[in-house]
Scaffold this motif. Structure first.
Motif, mmCIF file in Angstrom:
data_model
loop_
_atom_site.group_PDB
_atom_site.id
_atom_site.type_symbol
_atom_site.label_atom_id
_atom_site.label_comp_id
_atom_site.label_asym_id
_atom_site.label_seq_id
_atom_site.Cartn_x
_atom_site.Cartn_y
_atom_site.Cartn_z
ATOM 1 N N ILE A 47 -12.543 -9.879 -3.927
ATOM 2 C CA ILE A 47 -12.325 -8.547 -3.359
ATOM 3 C C ILE A 47 -10.976 -8.446 -2.641
ATOM 4 C CG2 ILE A 47 -14.802 -8.163 -3.124
ATOM 5 C CD1 ILE A 47 -14.504 -8.432 -0.099
ATOM 6 N N SER A 48 -10.331 -9.588 -2.461
ATOM 7 C CA SER A 48 -9.045 -9.589 -1.760
ATOM 8 C C SER A 48 -7.844 -9.693 -2.692
ATOM 9 C CB SER A 48 -9.002 -10.733 -0.742
ATOM 10 O OG SER A 48 -10.033 -10.583 0.204
ATOM 11 N N GLN A 49 -8.123 -9.773 -3.991
ATOM 12 C CA GLN A 49 -7.025 -9.848 -4.955
ATOM 13 C C GLN A 49 -6.347 -8.487 -5.093
ATOM 14 O OE1 GLN A 49 -8.913 -11.322 -8.500
ATOM 15 N NE2 GLN A 49 -9.066 -13.415 -7.737
ATOM 16 N N TYR A 50 -5.034 -8.542 -5.327
ATOM 17 C CA TYR A 50 -4.279 -7.308 -5.521
ATOM 18 C C TYR A 50 -3.287 -7.534 -6.649
ATOM 19 C CZ TYR A 50 -1.667 -3.048 -4.518
ATOM 20 O OH TYR A 50 -1.079 -1.815 -4.635
ATOM 21 N N LYS A 51 -2.826 -6.459 -7.253
ATOM 22 C CA LYS A 51 -1.963 -6.579 -8.431
ATOM 23 C C LYS A 51 -0.589 -7.176 -8.118
ATOM 24 C CE LYS A 51 -0.668 -1.676 -8.057
ATOM 25 N NZ LYS A 51 -0.833 -0.348 -8.670
ATOM 26 N N GLU A 52 -0.204 -7.157 -6.844
ATOM 27 C CA GLU A 52 1.030 -7.811 -6.409
ATOM 28 C C GLU A 52 0.705 -8.794 -5.294
ATOM 29 O OE1 GLU A 52 4.735 -5.488 -6.036
ATOM 30 O OE2 GLU A 52 3.515 -3.736 -6.562
ATOM 31 N N MET A 55 0.841 -1.208 0.000
ATOM 32 C CA MET A 55 0.000 0.000 0.000
ATOM 33 C C MET A 55 0.873 1.254 0.000
ATOM 34 S SD MET A 55 -3.285 -0.912 0.080
ATOM 35 C CE MET A 55 -2.728 -2.125 -1.124
ATOM 36 N N ILE A 56 1.944 1.200 0.778
ATOM 37 C CA ILE A 56 2.855 2.346 0.890
ATOM 38 C C ILE A 56 3.703 2.477 -0.372
ATOM 39 C CG2 ILE A 56 4.857 3.243 2.162
ATOM 40 C CD1 ILE A 56 3.603 1.840 4.671
ATOM 41 N N LYS A 57 4.253 1.371 -0.818
ATOM 42 C CA LYS A 57 5.115 1.389 -2.009
ATOM 43 C C LYS A 57 4.371 1.910 -3.233
ATOM 44 C CE LYS A 57 5.973 -2.042 -4.762
ATOM 45 N NZ LYS A 57 6.461 -3.004 -5.748
ATOM 46 N N ASN A 58 3.116 1.493 -3.385
ATOM 47 C CA ASN A 58 2.328 1.864 -4.564
ATOM 48 C C ASN A 58 1.467 3.108 -4.356
ATOM 49 O OD1 ASN A 58 3.344 -0.374 -5.988
ATOM 50 N ND2 ASN A 58 1.761 -1.710 -5.158
ATOM 51 N N GLU A 59 1.633 3.738 -3.188
ATOM 52 C CA GLU A 59 0.909 4.979 -2.863
ATOM 53 C C GLU A 59 -0.592 4.844 -3.136
ATOM 54 O OE1 GLU A 59 2.961 8.070 -4.984
ATOM 55 O OE2 GLU A 59 4.761 7.888 -3.754
ATOM 56 N N GLU A 60 -1.182 3.787 -2.586
ATOM 57 C CA GLU A 60 -2.578 3.457 -2.825
ATOM 58 C C GLU A 60 -3.541 4.351 -2.040
ATOM 59 O OE1 GLU A 60 -3.901 1.598 -4.953
ATOM 60 O OE2 GLU A 60 -2.561 -0.052 -5.471
#
Length: 293
Positions: free
Chosen positions: A269-274, A202-207
């Motif tokens: 809903i819990s999937q993320y791009k990484e 979340m922090i790395k990708n500035e979500e």
């Protein structure tokens, strides 16, 4: 280097995240501030890129609570959260990450009934703890703009080494009981190091936005107890036929549904791009039970 301030000293999630992030010490600087009292108000937030807000009162009350305790939930979980975010925004922090909870959707469904949470499932808090989180979320969204990104995390039950709640009880039972009732249930859970990796991303990708992290696999309470027993070299035999007696017991205590009820997130809903699901359920139990280097 990104600078992160954890608001809430000695919290389980905050401490676990800080320990997990040590492997990236050249990329992230992490500090912590105690939110008890008013001294935190004098802390200069302008030094930080991110505030990870973990301060809060967890729900540990069974049954009715006093008016004073109810006020405390709102004072800490709602008012303190929004006040912290306002200070962060005013002082130039770019991202605010808030630990909400699956509790915003209410209690677990009783044994035999499913409760699957989807992206469009409306919040339906069953108590002041859940409502205090919902109100905090609402207040945070009003503060968000292009220069102040808000991340709201709604994790299911979090567990790991040193955690509190249901998991330590399951671990004790697994190490003592030769038999355990088998109940078919589905629960979303989140190993604390999987959560820590998710927060790092979340922090790395500035979500910004609302997220529902969970483990790759759903958990079954009975199978989990058996698995914990195996990690300790003990055989726990699961016995069927206890569902009706547990349902009856559930009429008198909410603890039954808390342990054997159903509450799970739709996987989509819990999937993320990484990938943040670093550890499988079994690997997480091995690590939680202390059987790793």
């Amino acid at each position: 280097m990104k600078r992160i301030l954890i608001t809430g000293a000695n919290s389980y999630v905050g401490t676990s995240f800080e320990n997990y992030m040590k492997k990236w010490s050249d990329e992230y600087q992490i500090d912590t501030v105690d939110m008890i009292g008013d001294s935190w108000k004098d802390r200069d937030f302008s030094y930080y890129d991110v505030v990870f807000h973990v301060a809060g009162i967890a729900h540990s009350d069974a049954g009715k609570i006093s008016k004073e305790k109810e006020k405390l939930y709102y004072r800490v979980n709602t008012d303190l959260t929004i006040e912290t975010a306002r200070k962060a925004k005013k002082e130039g922090v770019k991202q605010f990450i808030f630990m909400s909870s699956a509790i915003v959707y209410g209690n677990s469904a009783p044994i035999g009934k499913k409760k699957c949470i989807k992206r469009d499932t409306p919040v339906s808090p069953a108590n002041c703890y859940g409502d205090s989180k919902v109100r905090a979320e609402s207040g945070l969204r009003k503060l968000e703009d292009d220069d102040f990104k808000v991340v709201i995390l709604r994790p299911p039950m979090i567990y790991g080494k040193g955690s509190k709640g249901n998991y330590p009880l399951m671990s004790k039972l697994a190490q003592k009981m030769p038999v355990f009732p088998y109940v078919k249930n589905y629960r979303s859970m989140l190993y604390v190091e999987n959560l820590a990796e998710f927060v790092r991303l979340m922090i790395k990708n500035e979500e910004h936005g609302t997220f529902w992290p969970q483990n790759r696999e759903y958990s079954n309470t009975s199978v989990m107890v058996k698995m914990i027993g195996e990690v300790h070299g003990r055989k726990v035999r699961l016995v069927k036929g206890f569902e009706w007696s547990l349902k009856l017991l559930g009429l008198f205590t909410s603890l039954v549904d808390k342990a054997f009820g159903n509450l799970y997130y739709d996987r989509s809903i819990s999937q993320y791009k990484e990938n943040y699901m670093v550890y499988t359920l079994r690997e997480s139990i091995i690590r939680t039970e202390g059987r790793h280097e």
